[in-house]
Design an enzyme around this catalytic site. Structure first.
Site, PDB file in Angstrom:
ATOM      1  N   GLY A  97      41.729  44.477  38.558  1.00 14.41           N
ATOM      2  CA  GLY A  97      40.414  45.046  38.283  1.00 14.41           C
ATOM      3  C   GLY A  97      40.280  45.432  36.828  1.00 14.41           C
ATOM      4  N   GLY A  98      40.505  46.716  36.527  1.00 10.34           N
ATOM      5  CA  GLY A  98      40.269  47.272  35.195  1.00 10.34           C
ATOM      6  C   GLY A  98      40.846  46.460  34.047  1.00 10.34           C
ATOM      7  CD  GLU A 136      43.256  44.296  45.529  1.00 13.81           C
ATOM      8  OE1 GLU A 136      43.444  44.060  44.340  1.00 13.81           O
ATOM      9  OE2 GLU A 136      42.148  44.595  45.997  1.00 13.81           O
ATOM     10  CG  HIS A 147      37.838  44.870  46.760  1.00 14.84           C
ATOM     11  ND1 HIS A 147      37.671  46.227  46.586  1.00 14.84           N
ATOM     12  CD2 HIS A 147      38.685  44.462  45.781  1.00 14.84           C
ATOM     13  CE1 HIS A 147      38.396  46.610  45.544  1.00 14.84           C
ATOM     14  NE2 HIS A 147      39.021  45.557  45.037  1.00 14.84           N
ATOM     15  CD  GLU A 194      36.507  49.013  44.405  1.00 22.29           C
ATOM     16  OE1 GLU A 194      35.752  48.101  44.030  1.00 22.29           O
ATOM     17  OE2 GLU A 194      37.479  49.427  43.732  1.00 22.29           O
ATOM     18  CD1 TRP A 215      36.141  40.964  35.401  1.00 18.89           C
ATOM     19  CD2 TRP A 215      34.278  39.820  34.968  1.00 18.89           C
ATOM     20  NE1 TRP A 215      36.437  40.048  34.425  1.00 18.89           N
ATOM     21  CE2 TRP A 215      35.304  39.326  34.139  1.00 18.89           C
ATOM     22  CE3 TRP A 215      33.014  39.236  34.873  1.00 18.89           C
ATOM     23  CZ2 TRP A 215      35.104  38.290  33.225  1.00 18.89           C
ATOM     24  CZ3 TRP A 215      32.812  38.209  33.964  1.00 18.89           C
ATOM     25  CH2 TRP A 215      33.853  37.740  33.152  1.00 18.89           C
TER      26      TRP A 215
END
Ligand code: PEP
Length: 251
Positions: free
Chosen positions: A234-235, A168, A96, A98, A10
């Site tokens: 994710g989204g 990813e 991750h 990010e 999330w």
């Protein structure tokens, strides 16, 4: 036999109230997933963890998105493993892209966190993947191999039995440009080969997920790859209807 795993990330979305609403709505899904031998989970923000843990089905995996490797101390803004355990959280996403991009999460730092988690019988979901520049330079396998070898150093075969790896490609995260099924299988198969070289036969038990613009429309194609055991999403994991569709499409 590796169980399929659908894990929603999330990121920095949902208030506690929104997380609770999703958790309550997801109850029936966890039971359906269980009947089909699929593990289902979400990774809320730290603030949303307890709301999901207490309101979702017991079989729902609830993962944190990060953790510090020290049990306590002068680390302003951080959360430790004992703090997560206290509220019943035993899965954590590590590395991750990010966090690698915005929070200086190096392979070495990921390794410290993974070792600390495994020592406490927690499950790390270790994210690896190349940037667009590295992809275009044909460096995907070199980058991913280094992420795996450094991130999983100082561990033995028994340690990694429950580990989850997520491939990813950075260029596919949140961009709508998902990797082809062929790329996903090629890299996930390569990762399993590196794991086998490092840890032996236990590599066949380790779950490897694909992540990057996974949607209800394409999830099935990834999960039909022999070395892809699930998806980190994710989204498309944020809305309960879309999350339900993701599950329905892999039953
Ligand atoms: C992710 O955040 O891990 C991810 C794969 O995001 P998205 O599905 O939105 O590309």
């Amino acid at each position: 036999m590796r169980r399929k795993l659908l894990l929603g990330n999330w990121k920095m979305n949902k208030t506690i109230a929104e997380a609770k609403e999703f958790a309550l709505a997801s109850k029936e899904l966890a039971d359906i997933a269980n009947q089909h031998h699929i593990d289902l989970g979400v990774a809320p923000t730290y603030l949303g963890l307890e709301a999901v843990r207490t309101n979702a089905s017991k079989s729902m995996i609830v993962a944190a998105q990060n953790v510090h490797y020290n049990p306590n101390g002068a680390f302003t803004g951080e959360i430790s493993i004992p703090m997560l355990k206290e509220i019943g959280i035993d899965w954590v996403i590590i590395g991750h892209s990010e966090r690698r991009a915005y929070d200086n999460e190096t392979n070495q730092k990921c390794n410290q966190k993974i070792v600390a988690l495994i020592k406490e019988d927690m499950v790390p979901v270790y994210c690896v993947g190349e940037t667009l520049q590295q992809f275009e330079a044909g460096e995907t396998k070199k980058v991913v191999e280094e992420q795996i070898r450094v991130g999983l150093s100082n561990l033995n075969a028994a340690d990694v039995e429950h580990l989850v790896v997520a491939y990813e490609p950075v260029w596919s995260i949140g961009t709508g440009k998902n990797a082809s099924q062929e790329i996903a299988q090629d890299v996930c198969g390569f990762i399993r080969g590196v794991l086998k070289d490092m840890f032996g036969d236990v590599a066949a038990e380790i779950r490897i997920l694909y992540g990057g613009s996974v949607k209800p429309e394409n999830i099935k194609s990834y999960l039909s790859c022999p070395d892809v055991d699930g998806a980190l999403v994710g989204g498309a994991s944020l809305k309960i209807d879309s999350y339900r569709q993701l599950l329905n499409n892999i039953l």
